[in-house]
Design a protein around this motif. Sequence first.
Motif, PDB file in Angstrom:
ATOM      1  N   SER A 122       0.849  -1.183   0.000  1.00  0.00           N
ATOM      2  CA  SER A 122       0.000   0.000   0.000  1.00  0.00           C
ATOM      3  C   SER A 122       0.890   1.240   0.000  1.00  0.00           C
ATOM      4  N   LEU A 150      -3.538   6.071   1.352  1.00  0.00           N
ATOM      5  CA  LEU A 150      -4.948   5.842   1.635  1.00  0.00           C
ATOM      6  C   LEU A 150      -5.846   6.906   1.000  1.00  0.00           C
ATOM      7  N   PRO A 181      -6.517   6.239  -2.653  1.00  0.00           N
ATOM      8  CA  PRO A 181      -6.121   4.850  -2.404  1.00  0.00           C
ATOM      9  C   PRO A 181      -5.191   4.334  -3.500  1.00  0.00           C
ATOM     10  N   ARG A 210      -9.655   1.078   2.689  1.00  0.00           N
ATOM     11  CA  ARG A 210      -8.547   1.289   3.612  1.00  0.00           C
ATOM     12  C   ARG A 210      -8.126   0.018   4.358  1.00  0.00           C
TER      13      ARG A 210
END
Length: 210
Positions: free
Chosen positions: A50, A53, A56, A206
């Motif tokens: 990732s 956020l 995203p 998330r």
Amino acid sequence: MTASPDGAGGGVDGSELRAAMSHFASGVTVVTCLRADGSPQGMTCSAFTSISLDPPLVMVSIRRDGRLHPVLLAAGSWAVSVLAADQAELGRRFARSTRDRAQQFEGVPTSPAPSGGAPVLDGALTWLECRTEHVTPAGDHSLVLGRVLATAGTETDAPALVYHRRRFLDLTGATDPGRGTRADGGRDVPSTSPRPGAPRHATDPRGSSH
């Protein structure tokens, strides 16, 4: 040449880096997309993370001379299936360089991602559908940054598949769950966790972590 911890030395070569990185445990995913003719292409990938956020964003690292590289860049959209501990054989299947590209999905249950249709592996702990935002060359790999369009996962505490020291492990301590051997000498119990249904659009992506 191996550099010392204080920064001295002239750097390391690829084999030394590979050996060092084998100590870093990572999750296991299968990255998938569709070729121009609509047929699926996939590859096991542990270099996935990732990035942001809001918006995203996630990133995968794809070898530039690999078969998936030109297909994924041409597709523009792709999916990432995060494998569960009982999916070690799928991890091995999509990692084999000798796999038949035309038959690699034969017998593998999948569902199409909602926007672009890339195959999502049934039974994965979670999946993310992404649209390529940016591609950065990085040595013998490309860093592909993707915006997450949709994601979903099972409501389960089933363990994830982990790659460490060139072996697949699970977070319960089982060694190579595809072979059914546990570190404590017992046998793996087949997973009874629920399987995900058809992919659905997510309202909150998330769930990924850094």
